[in-house]
Design an enzyme around this catalytic site. Structure first.
Site, short mmCIF file in Angstrom:
data_model
loop_
_atom_site.label_atom_id
_atom_site.label_comp_id
_atom_site.label_asym_id
_atom_site.label_seq_id
_atom_site.Cartn_x
_atom_site.Cartn_y
_atom_site.Cartn_z
N THR A 338 0.83 -1.20 0.00
CA THR A 338 0.00 0.00 0.00
C THR A 338 0.87 1.25 0.00
O THR A 338 1.86 1.32 0.70
CB THR A 338 -0.94 -0.01 1.22
OG1 THR A 338 -1.75 -1.17 1.15
CG2 THR A 338 -1.82 1.21 1.23
N CYS A 443 -3.01 -8.48 6.99
CA CYS A 443 -2.71 -7.09 7.34
C CYS A 443 -2.78 -6.89 8.85
O CYS A 443 -3.81 -7.16 9.47
CB CYS A 443 -3.69 -6.14 6.64
SG CYS A 443 -3.41 -4.41 7.05
N ASN A 582 6.85 -15.63 2.06
CA ASN A 582 7.03 -14.18 2.09
C ASN A 582 7.71 -13.79 3.40
O ASN A 582 7.32 -14.25 4.46
CB ASN A 582 5.67 -13.49 1.96
CG ASN A 582 5.73 -11.99 2.15
OD1 ASN A 582 4.90 -11.41 2.84
ND2 ASN A 582 6.71 -11.32 1.56
#
EC number: 1.3.1.89
Length: 741
Positions: A338, A443, A582
């Protein structure tokens, strides 16, 4: 106040002022001017302190947590400057959901007379970049004498005289990029019209039939594209452009999502039935399920399950056949980021070798409500619609058609199934150029978590499965994927249970006779929500999960207690669920270790790409690239060009480009050239000591003072507007202290 650590460039002026030839010649940056190596000029008020113990300066081995810079590039600083300790690691949650974090607006009040410099500037402002008096839209894009009457007449508050506007209200043209508008140079025309900060490069004066001199905008037909407003089709090299009419229909609740609505009704109905049946059985029935003395328990149990499943309402429709996907070693993935993961940055990473990209995370509710800013996140550059590069000699996936594949996917998050389903159906219809739709379940930002979205979904696995199953049903040929974390708490990792549910289906799914949710891929970030970025990602846990995924993929009998074979449309289109790792990937070594040692299909790169976007180039070539300062500055220039193409070359667009360029520099300044490191591989968690570069430009690019970032931006975008403001995301970069007394 000015920091004592400001980098000083000999005879350097900002772009647009006298002396710019130090930076530019004919408008182009001349990095050769920085050949001589100069140290940062630091004010020494006391005795120098050198406390960094590394092999480079006499220490034994590599000091954990500190970047191992060679001794000759370390800077000895005084106690009074407070710079002897390595810089603190910034809170990088903003890389996942910066704008949502800024909306939170919370934060404890600072105590004492000295402002706390750690943490984030939550309520950041960027000022406004606009003309002193704006030009009316009726004349902004047309020849001087065009007969376009303004509906407001003399009461219009905007300027209508083009010559007066250019002379009195618009700042002087920029002389960067050789004085030629980058947008006009790339597209043959400039959508900013007379408001362009480079308008002199694409305007002319012609004589009319009556002898008057008329100002006109110049276009180059040989380089022009023919834009179309057709929904979702390419417009000036950008795809997934949603029409104003569609967004207005969403905002006024007139946009129809029939599939999402009917499937949501079915989910609600079946959920109540499952709840009643699973928790309403009497104890005798429950006790008899495992079996009985004559060994007929298994048959009785299956008969009972079959009878129960016959009670449930069938879904209104099944998922469509999905486009085949492939994730492999040759397809490094740029993570959804973002703010930083904007279109120009993704375009830059694709140039450097990123094979798969994602939009910034969009909130499902905002999409359903027709938010302009949220739908703008779905835009992608045409380079992201090209197929990813794969090894043609390798058998990849049955029926995989690389020519139909593309790089760009979208990521959303939501807290309720109906919201996620409506957003998915709308995206499928309005944004056809999507590889996948990814559900963010990781998130960590408080505001997102409190709404029940993001990592909050990790603790509500049943609801998450319903959301993914429904999204899979309404997304047409677009596959659905999920991105998760290890769990919400350090002490209780839950990813293994969640992965098993997503691949095999939960107890509720088996109760109604349905198979798995149909996710095509799962990405695991090797940290918990509680951990944030405070420690290294746990690749051991990622490896365990990769082994679990492999084992589940190899199982031929999906769901050992199911009565019927699951419908093929409920299964992943590739015949397997891909698994991505990740966390902390900062070099090609990290990337290939993740694939070869941890067993993931590919690695998603996040902060590593923010700090050094050419990590994808390193992965492709399988080696470290010691980029020179001039090469790195060329990437800054390319970002500026791409930014002007995306946001416009008028005052507002230049200001917007500057803002996001500074955000870009807020990460790239952390890069320490591999050529000055004592040990490899570098670690993204290492804090940099005070260091100097091999030349003055390299030192400037490594400065953590945001005023130096503004200097760099002025090389390409000229002096900032008087009302432009930039507050660094991390307070440790701000160099501002509240005066005492």
């Amino acid at each position: 106040m000015d920091s004592d650590n400001d980098v000083t460039l000999s005879q350097t002026k900002t772009a647009g002022s006298s002396g710019t030839e130090v930076y530019k010649q004919n408008g182009h940056v001349r990095a050769e001017e920085f050949e001589e190596s100069l140290a940062k000029r630091i004010k020494l008020d006391g005795q120098p302190v050198s406390g960094l113990q590394t092999a480079a300066n006499g220490g034994v081995g590599r000091r954990k947590g500190v970047a191992p810079v060679k001794k000759e590039y370390l800077i000895e600083v005084s106690q009074s400057t407070g710079q002897a300790s390595p810089r603190a690691i910034a809170d990088d949650d903003a890389a996942e959901a910066a704008k949502h974090h800024e909306k939170d607006g919370g934060g404890a009040k600072q105590k004492g007379r000295r402002e706390k410099k750690g943490g984030q500037n939550i309520k950041r402002t960027f000022g406004r970049s606009q003309d002193e008096k704006q030009l009316c839209q009726t004349v902004a894009y047309y020849p001087e004498f065009s007969p376009n009457p303004c509906a407001f007449g003399k009461s219009c508050k905007f300027e209508h005289d083009i010559r007066k506007y250019l002379k009195n209200y618009k700042r002087a043209d920029l002389d960067t990029f050789g004085g030629v508008c980058p947008v006009w140079e790339a597209k043959g025309r400039c959508p900013s019209g007379w408001k362009c900060r480079f308008v002199g490069s694409h305007m002319a004066e012609r004589e009319t039939e009556d002898g008057r001199k008329e100002l006109v905008l110049v276009e180059d037909a040989s380089r022009m594209r023919h834009p179309t407003s057709t929904n979702g089709i390419e417009v000036d090299g950008v795809v997934n452009v949603v029409t104003t009419e569609a967004k207005l229909a969403l905002a006024k609740k007139r946009y129809q999502t029939p599939k999402a609505d009917s499937y949501t009704t079915w989910i609600d109905t079946v959920s109540r039935e499952v709840e009643r049946n699973l928790h309403g059985r009497n104890q005798d029935e429950a006790a008899s399920v495992p079996g009985n003395a004559d060994g007929q328990g298994t048959s009785d149990s299956k008969d009972r399950k079959e009878d129960n499943r016959a009670q449930y309402t069938e879904p209104p429709f099944l998922p469509s056949e999905k486009r085949r996907l492939y994730f492999g070693p040759e397809t490094p993935v740029l993570a959804p980021l973002t703010t930083q993961g904007n279109l120009p940055f993704r375009r830059l990473c694709v140039d450097l070798g990123a094979q798969l990209t994602y939009s910034e995370m969009a909130m499902s509710m905002s999409l359903v409500q027709g938010s302009k800013s949220e739908w703008a996140l779905m835009k992608a550059h045409e380079s992201e619609t090209l197929p990813p590069a794969v090894n043609p000699k390798q058998t990849i996936v049955k029926d995989y058609d690389n020519s139909r594949d593309l790089k760009f996917g979208a990521q959303i998050t939501g807290n309720k199934p109906w919201v996620a389903l409506r957003a998915t159906e709308a995206m499928t219809a309005l944004c056809p150029q999507l590889r996948v739709i990814d559900m963010n379940c990781g998130c960590p930002i408080d505001m997102v978590f409190r709404e029940g979205s993001g990592s909050a979904l990790l603790d509500h696995a049943s609801k998450l499965e319903k959301m993914l199953r429904g999204m899979n049903a309404v997304s047409g040929e677009i596959p659905i994927t999920a991105k998760i974390r290890m769990g919400t708490k350090d002490s209780n990792p839950t990813a293994t249970k969640l992965i098993e549910r997503l691949i095999m289906g939960g107890v509720e799914s088996h109760e109604i006779g349905r198979g798995p949710a149909g996710v095509a891929a799962i990405t695991l970030h090797g940290r918990s929500r509680q951990q944030r970025y405070s420690r290294q990602a746990d690749w051991e846990y990622i490896s365990q999960c990769a082994a679990l995924v492999k084992r589940l993929n190899e199982q031929t009998d999906i769901g050992t207690d199911t009565i019927k074979e699951p419908d093929a449309r409920d299964q992943p289109s590739a015949g397997k669920v891909f698994f991505l790792g990740n966390g902390d990937c900062y070099s090609h070594e990290d990337y290939f270790n993740g694939i070869q040692k941890s067993g993931v299909d590919t690695v998603m790169v996040a902060r590593g790409a923010l700090v050094k976007p050419w990590i994808f180039e390193e992965i492709e070539k399988g080696q470290y690239l010691d980029k020179s300062a001039s090469e790195r500055l060329a990437l800054v220039e390319k970002f500026a060009r791409y930014g002007l193409e995306a946001w416009g070359s008028d005052e507002y667009g230049v200001g917007n480009t500057r803002r996001f360029l500074l955000e870009y520099l807020s990460f790239t300044h952390r890069y320490i050239p591999v050529g000055i490191l004592e040990y490899l591989p570098p670690s993204i968690q290492d804090r940099p000591p005070a260091w100097k570069g091999r030349n003055e430009l390299e030192t400037l690019l490594g400065s953590d003072n945001y005023k130096d970032w503004i200097k760099i931006s002025e090389m390409f975008l000229g002096p900032a507007h008087k009302d432009f403001k930039f507050e660094p995301k991390h307070k440790s970069n701000s160099y501002e202290i509240v005066a005492e007394g």
